[in-house]
Design an enzyme around this catalytic site. Structure first.
Site, short mmCIF file in Angstrom:
data_model
loop_
_atom_site.label_atom_id
_atom_site.label_comp_id
_atom_site.label_asym_id
_atom_site.label_seq_id
_atom_site.Cartn_x
_atom_site.Cartn_y
_atom_site.Cartn_z
N GLU A 144 44.67 30.50 35.52
CA GLU A 144 45.97 30.97 36.01
C GLU A 144 45.67 32.05 37.01
O GLU A 144 44.99 33.03 36.70
CB GLU A 144 46.83 31.48 34.85
CG GLU A 144 48.28 31.72 35.24
CD GLU A 144 48.57 33.17 35.55
OE1 GLU A 144 48.87 33.46 36.73
OE2 GLU A 144 48.49 34.00 34.64
N CYS A 156 51.57 38.64 37.46
CA CYS A 156 51.42 37.42 38.25
C CYS A 156 52.78 36.84 38.61
O CYS A 156 52.93 36.15 39.61
CB CYS A 156 50.62 36.38 37.47
SG CYS A 156 49.02 36.96 36.88
#
Length: 543
Positions: A293, A327
């Site tokens: 990720e 994020c």
């Protein structure tokens, strides 16, 4: 020997405590912060059954109080990487052969330890070393981490329960083996829960792990290992080392027993690691699992029918909680011209009230960015905007690193939807807004979809349901986590599995069964209950 089919406690999300004035949890958290600051600690590496110290000591400082010394950690070398790999391989046979219910019990106990006696300690460590306020630490370092442990145990048993059909005379079974070799976990600074999950998820399925955290997260990583030890995790199952990335990579990715990478970090680093693994593919016993990720350039689109106050609140929270170091943080917004003045007014009013400073003052909404490198990188974007004609800073823009790495929540208004701050990941408290003509809503959606190489999170605000549906379809591939009338942050384990595609990663959805499937290697077992004793088939006979 046990012979029952055990039922687990039903996984539920850990409640997020309020830390309201006079609450027990607030008093305990303040005491834990005081206890940490009262003594310097020396954090060892955890390799097998040894706590390894070295002469190379690195000091740790709160990002919001850079002159204060929290203690040191022992920096490792390539020798320690080799030792950690060997410790993982040595522990593997006993760990993978441990009954699943015993592995489950360890992580269920870890969750309860975390939510109970370790709650204040885990939060305090995250607040001090990663400059998270009490609420952001609570939802990350306690609630989400406990959720990862509990839900992953449930998902593990859901996987094991998936079995093939068996016709008459045959018993078909599936065994879900751990990967053959060791898993390498590389974890980020911004979420303590992600750091724990990236090593724990593969381990839960019977894998053994070498874990390299970000140096700025080592202070809280040590508390995670303390919890694992108290929960009964055997030595060598998770080995925690503090080495430079290239030093670890040169050894790990050359090793024939390298079986998988569990990664959260930058897109460029992940792409480099993927290339390295590909170049070494012939050296490995098996094709390694690569789960990552990475970055995001997360968006908010506000339709003319959206409520201005709802949009403004989502932008303030989604962009500036934890200083934009998520994020999923909102980094670019596209706001309809007809509602922009109301959105701007509300945002300015809210940002004037927001306080910035140390995490020890619970009234501070914004704290410091993680380190000097981040400070310099983020402020360079702000400085560049001041030199351009098509973009201007309309809120915030100030910064100072004399006492800590503080950057004001900064809002940029641009007339160029392809400006630098609209396209590049900044990973800090900087939001850029492009105001579009109401009639250009669908064109703007195309712009949103094509502007960024990332596809992690995004949201649409609209009361008009047809507009929601248009955005839903046009932005189908623009975000792995898509939000309707909500900010693009705050995914919850068991509710919104997290991850994106394109330049944002492999979309293996942490916090779901999908991620755990990556850490098993199924073996099909067919057992003939009464095997044939003659080679002949009926078709061979003429009569």
């Amino acid at each position: 020997m046990s012979n029952a089919f055990y039922e687990l406690p039903v996984a539920v999300n850990e409640p997020v405590l309020s830390y309201a004035p006079g609450s027990k949890e607030k008093k305990e958290l303040k005491a834990a912060i005081k206890a940490f600051k009262s003594k310097k600690i020396d954090i060892p590496m955890y390799i097998g059954d040894k706590k390894v110290v070295t002469k190379n000591k690195v000091t740790m400082h709160p990002p919001h109080e850079i002159k204060f010394n929290l203690g040191t950690f022992s920096k490792g070398t390539g020798t320690h990487v080799k030792q950690a790999i060997q410790a993982a391989l040595d522990a593997k046979a006993d760990w993978e052969n441990m009954p699943w219910q015993d592995r489950a019990s360890i992580f269920l106990k870890a969750a309860d330890l975390l939510a109970g006696p370790y709650r204040a300690k885990m939060n305090a460590a995250t607040m001090l070393a990663q400059s998270k306020n009490a609420y952001q630490a609570e939802i990350d370092a306690v609630a989400e981490m406990a959720d990862f442990f509990r839900y992953n145990v449930q998902y593990m048993t859901d996987i094991y329960a998936q079995q093939p059909e068996s016709p008459d005379g045959i018993w078909n079974r599936l065994e879900y083996r751990p990967l053959e070799g060791f898993v390498f976990a590389i974890t980020p600074f911004n979420f303590t829960s992600i750091a724990a999950n990236l090593c724990a998820a593969p381990a839960m399925l019977g894998n053994t792990v070498v874990w390299k955290p970000a140096e700025t997260q080592i202070y809280s990583a040590a508390v995670i290992m303390e919890i694992f030890e108290e929960a009964g995790l055997p030595p060598g199952v998770i080995n925690l080392i503090y080495v430079d990335g290239p030093v670890a990579g040169d050894i790990v990715f050359e090793h024939p027993d390298f079986a998988g990478l569990h990664f959260t970090g930058s897109t460029k680093v992940f792409q480099h690691l993927w290339k390295t693994i590909g170049a070494n593919i012939s050296k490995y016993k098996s094709y390694p699992r690569i789960v990552g990720e990475t970055g995001g350039k997360d968006f908010v689109v506000a339709h003319p029918s959206a409520h201005p106050d709802e949009v403004a609140t989502a932008l303030v929270r989604g962009s500036f909680e934890y200083q934009g170091q998520k994020c999923s943080a909102a980094s670019r917004a596209y706001v309809a011209k007809s509602i922009w003045s109301a959105v701007e007014k509300k945002m300015k009013a809210d940002l004037k009230k927001i306080k910035m400073g140390t995490v020890e003052d619970f009234g501070n909404f914004v704290n410091a960015v993680i380190d000097e490198n981040a400070f310099n990188r983020i402020t360079s974007y702000i400085s560049d905007v001041k030199k351009t004609k098509k973009s201007k800073i309309i809120m915030g823009g100030g910064y100072n690193k004399s006492k800590g790495y503080f950057i004001e929540p900064t809002v940029i208004l641009t007339t160029d939807p392809h400006s630098k701050t609209m396209e590049e990941e900044i990973f800090g408290p900087v939001l850029t807004i492009y105001v579009y003509d109401d009639k250009d809503f669908e064109k703007t959606l195309e712009l949103v979809d094509t502007t960024s190489p990332y596809a992690l999170t995004g949201s649409i605000f609209a009361k008009d349901r047809s507009a929601v549906n248009v955005a839903f379809n046009k932005l189908r591939n623009a975000a792995g986590n898509f939000y309707i009338n909500d900010k693009p942050t705050g995914a919850v384990v068991g509710q919104q599995p997290f991850g994106g595609a394109r330049g944002s990663g492999t979309n293996d959805k942490a916090g779901s069964i999908l991620n755990l499937y990556r850490w098993v290697s199924p073996r099909t077992i067919k057992e003939a209950l009464v095997p044939p004793r003659d080679y002949k088939y009926p078709f061979l006979e003429e009569k």
